[in-house]
Design a protein around this motif. Structure first.
Motif, PDB file in Angstrom:
ATOM      1  N   MET A 134      87.598  48.528  37.855  1.00 24.42           N
ATOM      2  CA  MET A 134      86.363  49.138  37.375  1.00 24.42           C
ATOM      3  C   MET A 134      85.735  48.336  36.251  1.00 24.42           C
ATOM      4  O   MET A 134      84.506  48.269  36.127  1.00 24.42           O
ATOM      5  N   ILE A 135      86.563  47.678  35.431  1.00 23.42           N
ATOM      6  CA  ILE A 135      86.041  46.814  34.373  1.00 23.42           C
ATOM      7  C   ILE A 135      85.337  45.607  34.979  1.00 23.42           C
ATOM      8  O   ILE A 135      84.251  45.204  34.541  1.00 23.42           O
ATOM      9  N   VAL A 136      85.947  45.026  36.004  1.00 25.24           N
ATOM     10  CA  VAL A 136      85.322  43.886  36.687  1.00 25.24           C
ATOM     11  C   VAL A 136      83.985  44.306  37.303  1.00 25.24           C
ATOM     12  O   VAL A 136      82.982  43.595  37.194  1.00 25.24           O
ATOM     13  N   LEU A 137      83.963  45.459  37.935  1.00 23.04           N
ATOM     14  CA  LEU A 137      82.726  45.962  38.535  1.00 23.04           C
ATOM     15  C   LEU A 137      81.657  46.161  37.466  1.00 23.04           C
ATOM     16  O   LEU A 137      80.491  45.791  37.673  1.00 23.04           O
ATOM     17  N   PHE A 138      82.046  46.728  36.336  1.00 24.15           N
ATOM     18  CA  PHE A 138      81.089  46.935  35.250  1.00 24.15           C
ATOM     19  C   PHE A 138      80.550  45.597  34.749  1.00 24.15           C
ATOM     20  O   PHE A 138      79.342  45.458  34.504  1.00 24.15           O
ATOM     21  N   GLY A 139      81.437  44.614  34.594  1.00 23.58           N
ATOM     22  CA  GLY A 139      81.002  43.299  34.130  1.00 23.58           C
ATOM     23  C   GLY A 139      80.019  42.646  35.083  1.00 23.58           C
ATOM     24  O   GLY A 139      79.017  42.064  34.653  1.00 23.58           O
ATOM     25  N   LEU A 140      80.279  42.751  36.380  1.00 20.39           N
ATOM     26  CA  LEU A 140      79.372  42.172  37.373  1.00 20.39           C
ATOM     27  C   LEU A 140      78.007  42.853  37.334  1.00 20.39           C
ATOM     28  O   LEU A 140      76.966  42.211  37.418  1.00 20.39           O
ATOM     29  N   TRP A 141      78.037  44.195  37.218  1.00 14.62           N
ATOM     30  CA  TRP A 141      76.777  44.947  37.128  1.00 14.62           C
ATOM     31  C   TRP A 141      75.992  44.547  35.883  1.00 14.62           C
ATOM     32  O   TRP A 141      74.785  44.271  35.950  1.00 14.62           O
ATOM     33  N   ALA A 142      76.669  44.495  34.733  1.00 16.69           N
ATOM     34  CA  ALA A 142      75.990  44.175  33.479  1.00 16.69           C
ATOM     35  C   ALA A 142      75.395  42.765  33.524  1.00 16.69           C
ATOM     36  O   ALA A 142      74.258  42.542  33.087  1.00 16.69           O
ATOM     37  N   PHE A 143      76.153  41.827  34.055  1.00 15.20           N
ATOM     38  CA  PHE A 143      75.663  40.448  34.117  1.00 15.20           C
ATOM     39  C   PHE A 143      74.455  40.351  35.047  1.00 15.20           C
ATOM     40  O   PHE A 143      73.456  39.687  34.719  1.00 15.20           O
ATOM     41  N   ALA A 144      74.513  41.020  36.190  1.00 11.33           N
ATOM     42  CA  ALA A 144      73.395  40.979  37.137  1.00 11.33           C
ATOM     43  C   ALA A 144      72.142  41.603  36.536  1.00 11.33           C
ATOM     44  O   ALA A 144      71.035  41.054  36.672  1.00 11.33           O
ATOM     45  N   LEU A 145      72.301  42.745  35.853  1.00 10.65           N
ATOM     46  CA  LEU A 145      71.148  43.395  35.242  1.00 10.65           C
ATOM     47  C   LEU A 145      70.594  42.549  34.099  1.00 10.65           C
ATOM     48  O   LEU A 145      69.372  42.484  33.888  1.00 10.65           O
ATOM     49  N   ASN A 146      71.478  41.880  33.367  1.00 12.86           N
ATOM     50  CA  ASN A 146      71.029  41.018  32.285  1.00 12.86           C
ATOM     51  C   ASN A 146      70.214  39.842  32.822  1.00 12.86           C
ATOM     52  O   ASN A 146      69.188  39.465  32.241  1.00 12.86           O
ATOM     53  N   VAL A 147      70.662  39.254  33.933  1.00 15.44           N
ATOM     54  CA  VAL A 147      69.912  38.165  34.564  1.00 15.44           C
ATOM     55  C   VAL A 147      68.546  38.666  35.022  1.00 15.44           C
ATOM     56  O   VAL A 147      67.519  37.996  34.841  1.00 15.44           O
ATOM     57  N   LEU A 148      68.504  39.857  35.616  1.00  9.25           N
ATOM     58  CA  LEU A 148      67.235  40.433  36.051  1.00  9.25           C
ATOM     59  C   LEU A 148      66.284  40.609  34.869  1.00  9.25           C
ATOM     60  O   LEU A 148      65.090  40.285  34.964  1.00  9.25           O
ATOM     61  N   CYS A 149      66.813  41.101  33.749  1.00  6.55           N
ATOM     62  CA  CYS A 149      65.983  41.279  32.553  1.00  6.55           C
ATOM     63  C   CYS A 149      65.452  39.945  32.046  1.00  6.55           C
ATOM     64  O   CYS A 149      64.298  39.846  31.594  1.00  6.55           O
ATOM     65  N   ALA A 150      66.273  38.900  32.135  1.00  5.00           N
ATOM     66  CA  ALA A 150      65.832  37.570  31.711  1.00  5.00           C
ATOM     67  C   ALA A 150      64.694  37.070  32.594  1.00  5.00           C
ATOM     68  O   ALA A 150      63.717  36.485  32.104  1.00  5.00           O
ATOM     69  N   LEU A 151      64.801  37.309  33.895  1.00  5.05           N
ATOM     70  CA  LEU A 151      63.758  36.860  34.823  1.00  5.05           C
ATOM     71  C   LEU A 151      62.459  37.643  34.633  1.00  5.05           C
ATOM     72  O   LEU A 151      61.362  37.105  34.837  1.00  5.05           O
ATOM     73  N   LEU A 152      62.585  38.917  34.250  1.00  4.18           N
ATOM     74  CA  LEU A 152      61.399  39.752  34.071  1.00  4.18           C
ATOM     75  C   LEU A 152      60.746  39.582  32.705  1.00  4.18           C
ATOM     76  O   LEU A 152      59.623  40.046  32.501  1.00  4.18           O
ATOM     77  N   LEU A 153      61.440  38.925  31.789  1.00  2.00           N
ATOM     78  CA  LEU A 153      60.949  38.814  30.412  1.00  2.00           C
ATOM     79  C   LEU A 153      59.538  38.232  30.330  1.00  2.00           C
ATOM     80  O   LEU A 153      58.689  38.766  29.601  1.00  2.00           O
ATOM     81  N   PRO A 154      59.209  37.141  31.058  1.00  2.00           N
ATOM     82  CA  PRO A 154      57.847  36.588  30.960  1.00  2.00           C
ATOM     83  C   PRO A 154      56.764  37.534  31.466  1.00  2.00           C
ATOM     84  O   PRO A 154      55.585  37.350  31.148  1.00  2.00           O
ATOM     85  N   LEU A 155      57.124  38.535  32.265  1.00  2.00           N
ATOM     86  CA  LEU A 155      56.144  39.449  32.835  1.00  2.00           C
ATOM     87  C   LEU A 155      55.752  40.576  31.876  1.00  2.00           C
ATOM     88  O   LEU A 155      54.822  41.336  32.162  1.00  2.00           O
ATOM     89  N   GLY A 156      56.471  40.677  30.758  1.00  2.00           N
ATOM     90  CA  GLY A 156      56.162  41.729  29.790  1.00  2.00           C
ATOM     91  C   GLY A 156      56.356  43.129  30.346  1.00  2.00           C
ATOM     92  O   GLY A 156      55.543  44.033  30.122  1.00  2.00           O
ATOM     93  N   LEU A 157      57.456  43.329  31.094  1.00  2.00           N
ATOM     94  CA  LEU A 157      57.692  44.607  31.756  1.00  2.00           C
ATOM     95  C   LEU A 157      57.738  45.764  30.770  1.00  2.00           C
ATOM     96  O   LEU A 157      57.189  46.836  31.037  1.00  2.00           O
ATOM     97  N   GLU A 158      58.363  45.555  29.616  1.00  2.00           N
ATOM     98  CA  GLU A 158      58.505  46.650  28.654  1.00  2.00           C
ATOM     99  C   GLU A 158      57.142  47.072  28.096  1.00  2.00           C
ATOM    100  O   GLU A 158      56.921  48.231  27.777  1.00  2.00           O
ATOM    101  N   ARG A 159      56.206  46.130  27.981  1.00  2.00           N
ATOM    102  CA  ARG A 159      54.868  46.489  27.507  1.00  2.00           C
ATOM    103  C   ARG A 159      54.078  47.218  28.596  1.00  2.00           C
ATOM    104  O   ARG A 159      53.333  48.147  28.322  1.00  2.00           O
ATOM    105  N   ARG A 160      54.239  46.792  29.840  1.00  2.00           N
ATOM    106  CA  ARG A 160      53.487  47.397  30.940  1.00  2.00           C
ATOM    107  C   ARG A 160      54.052  48.751  31.349  1.00  2.00           C
ATOM    108  O   ARG A 160      53.308  49.663  31.705  1.00  2.00           O
ATOM    109  N   SER A 161      55.363  48.851  31.333  1.00  2.00           N
ATOM    110  CA  SER A 161      56.018  50.090  31.756  1.00  2.00           C
ATOM    111  C   SER A 161      57.086  50.463  30.736  1.00  2.00           C
ATOM    112  O   SER A 161      58.278  50.180  30.936  1.00  2.00           O
TER     113      SER A 161
END
Length: 258
Positions: free
Chosen positions: A22-49
């Motif tokens: 379960m720790i490994v699963l959590f780590g994979l999820w966190a890393f994937a979501l972190n990468v997604l956030c990095a890719l979305l950063l230039p789009l200003g997602l937090e300002r738009r939504s």
């Protein structure tokens, strides 16, 4: 009253291997979501939504805790949180384990967390934190002003007055910053008690510690507090600390790794 666990916890090898998975699963999820956030950063997602990343976090943690229960690892319980006022407030809690804030987001998905500043360099959470609009806890007056700003925008802000996870049970000494913010803004301080009798991911236990399973982690709403008009923030912080110490007993930490 103490929250002595009613179950019979175990540190068997089978449960420990399940926990590692379960720790490994959590780590994979966190890393994937972190990468997604990095890719979305230039789009200003937090300002738009506003709050979109926090909603994703909350939904992910809800699914993760369901999986933990299905695997027989443990349960997260929430008691009385529906009584927390809907408007801006400071959510104040003791800090028992690494996942405290993420667990709480299941019930309060739009809250803003005050986090340990070293997480800004963590490869699993760095961009997630930035996109979520969370606040670092070691920027001095700047972080207090950021809390004021979030409250002024109608948000709820989660603060761990201990500053880090509990090192010596039942509590570390409370820092007074939250008292200053409460005094300046006039918002209520909503006290949450976290009971984590297995010591899951407590300070010193380590990511791969042999914790007792199944765990229970309970978040209980204790009520609303405000500093008195003539009460300095340090005295208010001490009053809150004394209140929390009255709620906790040795039995709440009897299974924590030594």
């Amino acid at each position: 009253m103490s929250a002595t666990p009613s179950y019979k916890p175990s540190r068997s090898l089978g449960l420990y291997l399940r926990y590692l998975a379960m720790i490994v699963l959590f780590g994979l999820w966190a890393f994937a979501l972190n990468v997604l956030c990095a890719l979305l950063l230039p789009l200003g997602l937090e300002r738009r939504s506003p709050g979109s990343i926090r909603r994703i976090l909350a939904d992910s943690m809800r699914r993760y805790t369901r999986l933990l229960a299905m695997m027989g690892m443990g349960r997260v319980r929430f008691t009385g949180l529906d009584k927390i006022p809907a408007g801006p407030c400071l959510l104040v809690a003791n800090h028992t384990g690494l996942l405290d804030a993420l667990f709480l987001m299941i019930e309060r998905p739009q809250m803003v967390c005050v986090f340990k500043s070293s997480l800004r360099r963590n490869p699993f959470f760095r961009y997630m934190i930035r996109q979520g609009g969370f606040i670092a806890n070691r920027d001095g007056m700047e972080s207090l002003r950021a809390m004021e700003k979030a409250l002024g925008e109608g948000r709820q802000v989660l603060v761990f007055p201990e500053g880090t996870r509990t090192a010596v049970p039942p509590l570390n000494r409370f820092k007074a910053g939250f008292g200053w913010v409460a005094k300046e803004t006039g918002v209520p301080v909503c006290a949450l008690l976290i009971r984590n009798p297995s010591g899951l991911l407590c300070k010193g236990g380590g990511l791969f510690g042999r914790y007792a399973f199944p765990f229970t982690c309970e978040f209980r709403y204790l009520g609303e507090f405000r500093p008195a008009p003539d009460e300095p923030p340090p005295l208010f912080a001490r009053r809150m600390e004394d209140f929390y110490r009255e709620q906790l007993a040795k039995e709440d930490f009897s299974l924590w790794p030594k």
